[in-house]
Enzyme design. Structure first.
Site, PDB file in Angstrom:
ATOM      1  N   TYR A  22       9.584   2.411  12.125  1.00 37.17           N
ATOM      2  CA  TYR A  22       8.232   2.750  12.573  1.00 37.17           C
ATOM      3  C   TYR A  22       8.233   4.067  13.334  1.00 37.17           C
ATOM      4  CZ  TYR A  22       5.826  -1.470  11.115  1.00 37.17           C
ATOM      5  OH  TYR A  22       5.242  -2.456  10.359  1.00 37.17           O
ATOM      6  N   ASN A  33      -3.313  -2.331   5.869  1.00 34.87           N
ATOM      7  CA  ASN A  33      -3.165  -1.801   4.518  1.00 34.87           C
ATOM      8  C   ASN A  33      -3.861  -2.735   3.524  1.00 34.87           C
ATOM      9  OD1 ASN A  33      -2.268  -0.915   2.003  1.00 34.87           O
ATOM     10  ND2 ASN A  33      -0.120  -1.396   2.385  1.00 34.87           N
ATOM     11  N   CYS A  84       3.936  -0.752   2.590  1.00 41.06           N
ATOM     12  CA  CYS A  84       4.094  -0.919   4.039  1.00 41.06           C
ATOM     13  C   CYS A  84       5.270  -1.838   4.367  1.00 41.06           C
ATOM     14  CB  CYS A  84       2.804  -1.425   4.659  1.00 41.06           C
ATOM     15  SG  CYS A  84       2.211  -2.978   3.987  1.00 41.06           S
ATOM     16  N   HIS A  85       5.722  -2.631   3.403  1.00 41.01           N
ATOM     17  CA  HIS A  85       6.874  -3.519   3.629  1.00 41.01           C
ATOM     18  C   HIS A  85       8.155  -2.724   3.851  1.00 41.01           C
ATOM     19  CE1 HIS A  85       6.662  -2.913  -0.757  1.00 41.01           C
ATOM     20  NE2 HIS A  85       7.983  -2.993  -0.731  1.00 41.01           N
ATOM     21  N   GLU A 108      13.865  -4.901  -4.015  1.00 39.75           N
ATOM     22  CA  GLU A 108      13.990  -3.461  -4.201  1.00 39.75           C
ATOM     23  C   GLU A 108      15.394  -2.949  -3.897  1.00 39.75           C
ATOM     24  OE1 GLU A 108      10.855  -1.591  -1.954  1.00 39.75           O
ATOM     25  OE2 GLU A 108       9.296  -2.434  -3.252  1.00 39.75           O
TER      26      GLU A 108
END
Length: 167
Positions: free
Chosen positions: A97, A120, A128-129, A155
């Site tokens: 962040y 979001n 945003c994850h 991912e």
């Protein structure tokens, strides 16, 4: 015209909303940050939603890394700037962040950035994850932290942890 379809993903049902030209919302129906009002599916077909579903199928199958959809996220100028910056976080990578706040242009706005991330309207598509705590912790995901963990494992930016049998 507004179109609504529900997509059954490995993480639960996503509510996808579009206009004739843009995807405007993708939210988990049963998450902490669920749609403010859950909509019934519209009977009409939407070319935009059909393409969104095709891309989600490819993403969850491991064949798509970057979504290519016309998006329209409504929010303040600051929120839209944060959401636009989310697109710069590569697939398979995470960012803290603090670093993300710097990328947005104001490291002191870390809480405001976190709030914008939490609002979001296009979950997964605007990733945003991929924003995590400075210590690597999984914090601040309106779709519930277990989904954030699943997405990051999917991912490849978070190793899949297998529980060992001790006996």
């Amino acid at each position: 015209m507004q179109y609504v379809k529900h997509y059954t993903s490995p993480l639960g049902i996503l509510e996808i909303i579009s206009t004739d030209s843009y995807v405007t919302h993708v939210l988990f129906r049963d998450a902490q940050k669920k749609p403010s009002r859950q909509l019934e599916e519209t009977p009409e077909n939407s070319v935009i939603i059909d393409e969104c579903i095709r891309q989600f199928d490819a993403y969850f199958a491991g064949n798509l890394k970057d979504f290519d959809l016309p998006l329209l996220a409504q929010g303040t100028d600051f929120q839209r700037n944060v959401w636009e910056c989310l697109k710069t976080i590569p697939f398979g990578k995470t960012i803290s962040y603090l670093e993300f706040s710097r990328r947005v242009g104001n490291e002191k706005a870390i809480r405001a950035v976190g709030t914008a991330n939490g609002n979001n309207p296009l979950t997964i598509i605007l990733p945003c994850h991929r924003v995590i705590g400075s210590d690597g912790s999984l914090v601040g995901y309106g779709g519930d932290l277990w989904r954030k963990e699943w997405l990051l494992q999917h991912e490849g930016s978070l190793p899949k942890i297998k529980q060992l049998n001790l006996f």
